[in-house]
Motif scaffolding. Sequence first.
Motif, PDB file in Angstrom:
ATOM      1  N   ALA A  85       0.832  -1.209   0.000  1.00  0.00           N
ATOM      2  CA  ALA A  85       0.000   0.000   0.000  1.00  0.00           C
ATOM      3  C   ALA A  85       0.866   1.258   0.000  1.00  0.00           C
ATOM      4  CB  ALA A  85      -0.930  -0.009   1.198  1.00  0.00           C
ATOM      5  N   GLU A  86       1.890   1.252   0.823  1.00  0.00           N
ATOM      6  CA  GLU A  86       2.795   2.404   0.920  1.00  0.00           C
ATOM      7  C   GLU A  86       3.471   2.681  -0.421  1.00  0.00           C
ATOM      8  OE1 GLU A  86       7.208   2.769   2.737  1.00  0.00           O
ATOM      9  OE2 GLU A  86       5.676   2.075   4.146  1.00  0.00           O
ATOM     10  N   LEU A  87       3.980   1.635  -1.044  1.00  0.00           N
ATOM     11  CA  LEU A  87       4.703   1.820  -2.303  1.00  0.00           C
ATOM     12  C   LEU A  87       3.770   2.126  -3.465  1.00  0.00           C
ATOM     13  CD1 LEU A  87       7.573  -0.787  -1.937  1.00  0.00           C
ATOM     14  CD2 LEU A  87       7.665   1.699  -1.657  1.00  0.00           C
ATOM     15  N   MET A  88       2.482   1.759  -3.355  1.00  0.00           N
ATOM     16  CA  MET A  88       1.532   2.149  -4.399  1.00  0.00           C
ATOM     17  C   MET A  88       1.364   3.660  -4.398  1.00  0.00           C
ATOM     18  SD  MET A  88      -0.211   1.639  -6.952  1.00  0.00           S
ATOM     19  CE  MET A  88      -1.066   0.177  -7.400  1.00  0.00           C
ATOM     20  N   GLU A  89       1.295   4.248  -3.224  1.00  0.00           N
ATOM     21  CA  GLU A  89       1.190   5.708  -3.143  1.00  0.00           C
ATOM     22  C   GLU A  89       2.455   6.378  -3.690  1.00  0.00           C
ATOM     23  OE1 GLU A  89      -1.537   7.491  -2.532  1.00  0.00           O
ATOM     24  OE2 GLU A  89      -2.436   5.496  -2.498  1.00  0.00           O
ATOM     25  N   VAL A  90       3.607   5.833  -3.358  1.00  0.00           N
ATOM     26  CA  VAL A  90       4.875   6.369  -3.877  1.00  0.00           C
ATOM     27  C   VAL A  90       4.881   6.277  -5.399  1.00  0.00           C
ATOM     28  CG1 VAL A  90       7.379   5.989  -3.981  1.00  0.00           C
ATOM     29  CG2 VAL A  90       6.187   5.868  -1.785  1.00  0.00           C
ATOM     30  N   ALA A  91       4.493   5.125  -5.927  1.00  0.00           N
ATOM     31  CA  ALA A  91       4.488   4.912  -7.379  1.00  0.00           C
ATOM     32  C   ALA A  91       3.526   5.871  -8.073  1.00  0.00           C
ATOM     33  CB  ALA A  91       4.126   3.466  -7.692  1.00  0.00           C
ATOM     34  N   ARG A  92       2.336   6.046  -7.509  1.00  0.00           N
ATOM     35  CA  ARG A  92       1.361   6.968  -8.103  1.00  0.00           C
ATOM     36  C   ARG A  92       1.912   8.383  -8.164  1.00  0.00           C
ATOM     37  NH1 ARG A  92      -3.826   4.710  -4.928  1.00  0.00           N
ATOM     38  NH2 ARG A  92      -4.376   3.083  -6.392  1.00  0.00           N
ATOM     39  N   ARG A  93       2.512   8.816  -7.068  1.00  0.00           N
ATOM     40  CA  ARG A  93       3.090  10.167  -7.054  1.00  0.00           C
ATOM     41  C   ARG A  93       4.192  10.301  -8.093  1.00  0.00           C
ATOM     42  NH1 ARG A  93       5.092  10.403  -1.814  1.00  0.00           N
ATOM     43  NH2 ARG A  93       3.697   8.829  -1.074  1.00  0.00           N
ATOM     44  N   GLN A  94       5.054   9.305  -8.194  1.00  0.00           N
ATOM     45  CA  GLN A  94       6.146   9.350  -9.172  1.00  0.00           C
ATOM     46  C   GLN A  94       5.605   9.424 -10.603  1.00  0.00           C
ATOM     47  OE1 GLN A  94       8.684   5.971  -8.454  1.00  0.00           O
ATOM     48  NE2 GLN A  94       9.612   6.883  -6.635  1.00  0.00           N
ATOM     49  N   ILE A  95       4.621   8.598 -10.911  1.00  0.00           N
ATOM     50  CA  ILE A  95       4.040   8.583 -12.253  1.00  0.00           C
ATOM     51  C   ILE A  95       3.360   9.912 -12.551  1.00  0.00           C
ATOM     52  CG2 ILE A  95       2.280   7.504 -13.730  1.00  0.00           C
ATOM     53  CD1 ILE A  95       4.809   5.782 -13.360  1.00  0.00           C
ATOM     54  N   LEU A  96       2.601  10.434 -11.612  1.00  0.00           N
ATOM     55  CA  LEU A  96       1.937  11.717 -11.824  1.00  0.00           C
ATOM     56  C   LEU A  96       2.948  12.844 -12.006  1.00  0.00           C
ATOM     57  CD1 LEU A  96      -1.123  11.512  -9.414  1.00  0.00           C
ATOM     58  CD2 LEU A  96      -1.127  11.419 -11.921  1.00  0.00           C
ATOM     59  N   ASP A  97       4.021  12.823 -11.224  1.00  0.00           N
ATOM     60  CA  ASP A  97       5.060  13.847 -11.358  1.00  0.00           C
ATOM     61  C   ASP A  97       5.734  13.776 -12.723  1.00  0.00           C
ATOM     62  OD1 ASP A  97       4.524  14.753  -8.817  1.00  0.00           O
ATOM     63  OD2 ASP A  97       6.271  13.791  -7.883  1.00  0.00           O
ATOM     64  N   GLU A  98       5.898  12.568 -13.243  1.00  0.00           N
ATOM     65  CA  GLU A  98       6.535  12.398 -14.557  1.00  0.00           C
ATOM     66  C   GLU A  98       5.634  12.853 -15.694  1.00  0.00           C
ATOM     67  OE1 GLU A  98       7.610   8.282 -14.760  1.00  0.00           O
ATOM     68  OE2 GLU A  98       9.109   8.482 -13.181  1.00  0.00           O
ATOM     69  N   THR A  99       4.311  12.786 -15.521  1.00  0.00           N
ATOM     70  CA  THR A  99       3.393  13.163 -16.587  1.00  0.00           C
ATOM     71  C   THR A  99       3.105  14.658 -16.621  1.00  0.00           C
ATOM     72  OG1 THR A  99       1.438  12.675 -15.233  1.00  0.00           O
ATOM     73  CG2 THR A  99       2.282  10.899 -16.636  1.00  0.00           C
ATOM     74  N   GLN A 100       3.510  15.368 -15.595  1.00  0.00           N
ATOM     75  CA  GLN A 100       3.221  16.818 -15.548  1.00  0.00           C
ATOM     76  C   GLN A 100       4.337  17.608 -16.165  1.00  0.00           C
ATOM     77  OE1 GLN A 100       2.366  17.635 -11.462  1.00  0.00           O
ATOM     78  NE2 GLN A 100       0.379  16.654 -11.586  1.00  0.00           N
TER      79      GLN A 100
END
Length: 105
Positions: free
Chosen positions: A90-105
């Motif tokens: 669960a913790e790393l899913m949040e980290v992954a989501r943030r990383q992916i969103l940061d890369e798409t912006q």
Amino acid sequence: MTTFDDRERGYESKFAHDANLRFKADARRNRLLGEWAAGLLGKEGDDARAYALTIVTSDFEEPGYEDVFRKLAADLEGKAGESEIRTKMAELMEVARRQILDETQ
């Protein structure tokens, strides 16, 4: 072309975009989990990267996350329990989501 058609196309496009981001976040989370588990197993360098890839590919066995959990639970037996693995997932899913969103912006 009607406004309804345009709106429908917009929703379809958003659904496809969201599905793509979800797939990328899942794969990223699995790689991060693999790196975490590799550390617990004492793997480093190329061995750790190869192990992380096995976690990523284990997610293709069936829909959902249980295939990844089962792989990790079997590999980490005696090193990490169910609650620790699920918490880390669960913790790393949040980290992954943030990383992916940061890369798409």
